[in-house]
Motif scaffolding. Structure first.
Motif, PDB file in Angstrom:
ATOM      1  N   GLU A 188       0.831  -1.205   0.000  1.00  0.00           N
ATOM      2  CA  GLU A 188       0.000   0.000   0.000  1.00  0.00           C
ATOM      3  C   GLU A 188       0.864   1.253   0.000  1.00  0.00           C
ATOM      4  N   ARG A 189       0.520   2.176  -0.877  1.00  0.00           N
ATOM      5  CA  ARG A 189       1.161   3.475  -0.959  1.00  0.00           C
ATOM      6  C   ARG A 189       0.242   4.527  -0.351  1.00  0.00           C
ATOM      7  N   LEU A 190       0.760   5.322   0.577  1.00  0.00           N
ATOM      8  CA  LEU A 190       0.006   6.402   1.212  1.00  0.00           C
ATOM      9  C   LEU A 190       0.684   7.727   0.921  1.00  0.00           C
ATOM     10  N   GLU A 191      -0.095   8.729   0.497  1.00  0.00           N
ATOM     11  CA  GLU A 191       0.404  10.088   0.320  1.00  0.00           C
ATOM     12  C   GLU A 191      -0.528  11.063   1.029  1.00  0.00           C
ATOM     13  N   VAL A 192       0.045  12.016   1.741  1.00  0.00           N
ATOM     14  CA  VAL A 192      -0.723  12.991   2.512  1.00  0.00           C
ATOM     15  C   VAL A 192      -0.223  14.394   2.197  1.00  0.00           C
ATOM     16  N   ASP A 193      -1.146  15.301   1.937  1.00  0.00           N
ATOM     17  CA  ASP A 193      -0.821  16.716   1.698  1.00  0.00           C
ATOM     18  C   ASP A 193      -1.892  17.539   2.414  1.00  0.00           C
ATOM     19  N   LEU A 194      -1.507  18.198   3.504  1.00  0.00           N
ATOM     20  CA  LEU A 194      -2.462  18.861   4.383  1.00  0.00           C
ATOM     21  C   LEU A 194      -1.970  20.265   4.725  1.00  0.00           C
ATOM     22  N   SER A 195      -2.916  21.210   4.815  1.00  0.00           N
ATOM     23  CA  SER A 195      -2.507  22.588   5.111  1.00  0.00           C
ATOM     24  C   SER A 195      -3.588  23.323   5.891  1.00  0.00           C
ATOM     25  N   ASN A 196      -3.191  24.398   6.521  1.00  0.00           N
ATOM     26  CA  ASN A 196      -4.088  25.324   7.208  1.00  0.00           C
ATOM     27  C   ASN A 196      -3.345  26.620   7.500  1.00  0.00           C
ATOM     28  N   ALA A 197      -4.072  27.639   7.909  1.00  0.00           N
ATOM     29  CA  ALA A 197      -3.447  28.888   8.336  1.00  0.00           C
ATOM     30  C   ALA A 197      -3.186  28.831   9.837  1.00  0.00           C
ATOM     31  N   VAL A 198      -2.175  29.555  10.265  1.00  0.00           N
ATOM     32  CA  VAL A 198      -1.829  29.674  11.684  1.00  0.00           C
ATOM     33  C   VAL A 198      -1.937  31.139  12.076  1.00  0.00           C
ATOM     34  N   ASP A 199      -2.617  31.420  13.176  1.00  0.00           N
ATOM     35  CA  ASP A 199      -2.800  32.794  13.653  1.00  0.00           C
ATOM     36  C   ASP A 199      -1.541  33.240  14.401  1.00  0.00           C
ATOM     37  N   LEU A 200      -0.524  33.644  13.625  1.00  0.00           N
ATOM     38  CA  LEU A 200       0.736  34.064  14.234  1.00  0.00           C
ATOM     39  C   LEU A 200       0.565  35.345  15.047  1.00  0.00           C
ATOM     40  N   GLY A 201      -0.444  36.140  14.687  1.00  0.00           N
ATOM     41  CA  GLY A 201      -0.687  37.350  15.465  1.00  0.00           C
ATOM     42  C   GLY A 201      -0.984  37.036  16.915  1.00  0.00           C
ATOM     43  N   THR A 202      -1.799  35.998  17.162  1.00  0.00           N
ATOM     44  CA  THR A 202      -2.097  35.591  18.532  1.00  0.00           C
ATOM     45  C   THR A 202      -0.859  35.031  19.220  1.00  0.00           C
ATOM     46  N   VAL A 203      -0.068  34.211  18.494  1.00  0.00           N
ATOM     47  CA  VAL A 203       1.143  33.639  19.084  1.00  0.00           C
ATOM     48  C   VAL A 203       2.087  34.751  19.536  1.00  0.00           C
ATOM     49  N   MET A 204       2.329  35.744  18.678  1.00  0.00           N
ATOM     50  CA  MET A 204       3.244  36.834  19.017  1.00  0.00           C
ATOM     51  C   MET A 204       2.669  37.726  20.110  1.00  0.00           C
ATOM     52  N   PHE A 205       1.363  37.990  20.062  1.00  0.00           N
ATOM     53  CA  PHE A 205       0.738  38.825  21.081  1.00  0.00           C
ATOM     54  C   PHE A 205       0.854  38.173  22.455  1.00  0.00           C
ATOM     55  N   SER A 206       0.669  36.845  22.505  1.00  0.00           N
ATOM     56  CA  SER A 206       0.742  36.146  23.785  1.00  0.00           C
ATOM     57  C   SER A 206       2.147  36.121  24.346  1.00  0.00           C
ATOM     58  N   GLN A 207       3.156  36.388  23.477  1.00  0.00           N
ATOM     59  CA  GLN A 207       4.547  36.415  23.927  1.00  0.00           C
ATOM     60  C   GLN A 207       5.079  37.848  24.042  1.00  0.00           C
ATOM     61  N   GLY A 208       4.148  38.803  24.194  1.00  0.00           N
ATOM     62  CA  GLY A 208       4.557  40.183  24.423  1.00  0.00           C
ATOM     63  C   GLY A 208       4.771  40.992  23.160  1.00  0.00           C
ATOM     64  N   GLY A 209       4.218  40.574  22.042  1.00  0.00           N
ATOM     65  CA  GLY A 209       4.437  41.289  20.782  1.00  0.00           C
ATOM     66  C   GLY A 209       3.446  42.397  20.501  1.00  0.00           C
ATOM     67  N   GLY A 210       2.591  42.736  21.456  1.00  0.00           N
ATOM     68  CA  GLY A 210       1.623  43.804  21.243  1.00  0.00           C
ATOM     69  C   GLY A 210       2.247  45.124  20.842  1.00  0.00           C
ATOM     70  N   PRO A 211       3.292  45.570  21.539  1.00  0.00           N
ATOM     71  CA  PRO A 211       3.920  46.853  21.160  1.00  0.00           C
ATOM     72  C   PRO A 211       4.520  46.835  19.752  1.00  0.00           C
ATOM     73  N   LEU A 212       4.779  45.656  19.205  1.00  0.00           N
ATOM     74  CA  LEU A 212       5.326  45.543  17.851  1.00  0.00           C
ATOM     75  C   LEU A 212       4.230  45.496  16.803  1.00  0.00           C
ATOM     76  N   GLY A 213       2.995  45.650  17.227  1.00  0.00           N
ATOM     77  CA  GLY A 213       1.886  45.694  16.293  1.00  0.00           C
ATOM     78  C   GLY A 213       1.174  44.372  16.066  1.00  0.00           C
TER      79      GLY A 213
END
Length: 454
Positions: A188-213
């Motif tokens: 059996e051959r299996l191939e997977v191709d999966l994608s989505n968007a990541v909310d990097l704005g939330t990640v950076m904001f939660s790590q103190g990136g608010g002052p950087l916009g």
């Protein structure tokens, strides 16, 4: 916004990968394909492992090769039309927790469904008086959904493309006219191709990136995971004939454990703000393009099949199959090539049943009509349903026919319409955004085949 800070404790790379691998939380009945025979499709796959005259038994129940005459080739193709249209919305993480922020921008994603062709090929030849040799090429699992890249549910999924192909070799032996045993080994051959968007704005904001916009929803990153694997499995079966008109087939297909060790995770910024955020996190070894490993275990299944020839014209068939998603899809562990810690992704699948009833009616020496109904259970529940495969249990209505203009050639056609209810979605992403709504899901399958005896 202290509640958002809790997200900083979650691996940043896992935000992308957890969403990308979330295809397992969707539904299995859709990417577990039965469409390997136009003749079987016409009767909702009732009699799949016991009915005479269909070479697809080479893959589904090799013991039933006893019913195949001489050397023959069969080619099938099924055209699957699947439509999934979302109606709903979502909200970003806010000061008091997930889904309490601003509405997420974007539309409903368009029609995430697709039209796909599923091929199958079979070859059979007798070996002496009691043995049979068969070969098959089938597609037992496969599914694809793809939304607009900037749709409202992009943090949960954009593209899901999973496909398999099995190349099998079968042998069977007829103990007597009433009992046969058979087995197949397949690669059996299996191939997977999966994608989505990541909310990097939330990640950076939660790590103190608010002052950087940085703020939730203003710096998206597009995450993609690709991988492939080759592995093997087996199918074993028996065909029991109580008399020349009544047959029962029992078969078991093994699970297949795929070790994906060539995985590739990539992250692409969608605007200038996200480009800056990627640079900051890359310096910490986060959100870097990397390899990875994952183990995906496609489930085992067992099938009971029954065929009864009532008279010279009418035959009735029945099938019951059970797919053992647990424990194969309880969870999947992702091991990254970078310093990123492993992630265990829960899927919470349940075992499922497929039940069908069908009939063939021989209208003349050259023309046979058929029909069938079925109930196909989904392994997911409303609690775990995902945008990647927005599945629900469904009912089948099938019709078909076969035309045999000569002793050597037979042409078959089958059609199935799927009746579904509108599944609902109520999900929270790793970065605290929510998505709620419902789907309009429809499905149709059209199959055609040719069987030629040499």
């Amino acid at each position: 916004m202290h509640s958002v800070n809790s997200f900083a404790r979650i691996s940043a790379l896992a935000f992308g990968i957890a969403g990308v691998l979330a295809f397992g939380q969707a539904h299995g009945a859709a990417f577990q394909l039965k469409e390997n025979s136009a003749k079987g499709l016409g009767r909702a796959f009732a009699g799949s492992g016991s009915a005479p005259g269909d070479a697809s038994v080479i893959a589904t129940n090799p013991a039933a090769m006893r019913h195949l005459e001489g050397t023959q080739f069969q080619g099938d193709v099924s055209l699957i039309s699947f439509s999934a249209k979302f109606d709903g919305g979502g909200r970003l993480v806010g000061p008091t927790g997930p889904g309490t922020g601003f509405p997420i921008s974007g539309g409903n994603g368009g029609d995430a469904g697709t039209i796909a062709a599923v091929p199958a090929m079979y070859f059979h030849t007798p070996l002496g008086e009691k043995a049979h040799l068969g070969a098959s090429l089938t597609v037992p699992f496969g599914f694809k959904t793809e939304y607009d890249r900037d749709w409202v549910g992009r943090y949960h999924g954009v593209k899901t493309d999973l496909k398999t192909a099995d190349l099998g070799l079968s042998l069977s032996y007829d103990v007597n006219p009433y009992v046969s045993f058979g087995a197949q080994v397949f690669v059996e051959r299996l191939e997977v191709d999966l994608s989505n968007a990541v909310d990097l704005g939330t990640v950076m904001f939660s790590q103190g990136g608010g002052p950087l916009g940085f703020a939730p929803g203003n710096a998206d990153v597009y995450s993609q995971l690709e991988g492939s694997s080759n592995d093997w499995g087996y199918t074993v079966g028996t065909l029991l004939s109580f008399n020349e008109n009544t047959h029962m087939g029992l078969s078991y297909r093994s699970k297949v454990k795929h070790e994906i060790d060539n995985g590739k995770a990539t992250f692409t910024a969608t605007n200038a703000q996200a480009t800056g955020g990627l640079a900051v996190l890359a310096a910490r070894g986060l959100f870097v393009n990397t390899g990875g490993k994952a183990e995906i275990e496609l489930p085992a299944s067992a099938t009971l099949s029954f065929t009864r020839k009532v008279n010279d014209n009418l035959s009735i068939m029945f099938d019951y199959s059970r797919t053992f998603w647990k424990p194969s899809f309880d969870s999947v562990t992702v091991d990254f090539s970078s310093n990123q810690p492993n992630n265990v992704l829960p899927f919470n699948y349940r075992d499922t049943s497929f039940t069908s009833l069908g009939a063939d009616y021989k209208l003349s020496d050259t023309l046979t009509l058929r029909g069938g109904v079925a109930y196909d259970q989904t392994p997911t529940t409303a609690e775990h349903r995902d945008v990647r495969v927005p599945d629900t249990s469904r009912k089948w209505l099938s019709v078909g026919l076969s035309w045999a203009p000569s002793e050597k050639a037979e042409y078959s056609f089958g059609y199935t319409h799927l009746f579904t209810t509108d599944p609902t979605i109520d999900q929270v992403s790793a970065t605290g955004s929510t998505l709620s709504g419902s789907y309009d899901v429809t499905g149709d399958v059209l199959g055609a085949s040719i069987n030629y005896k040499f």
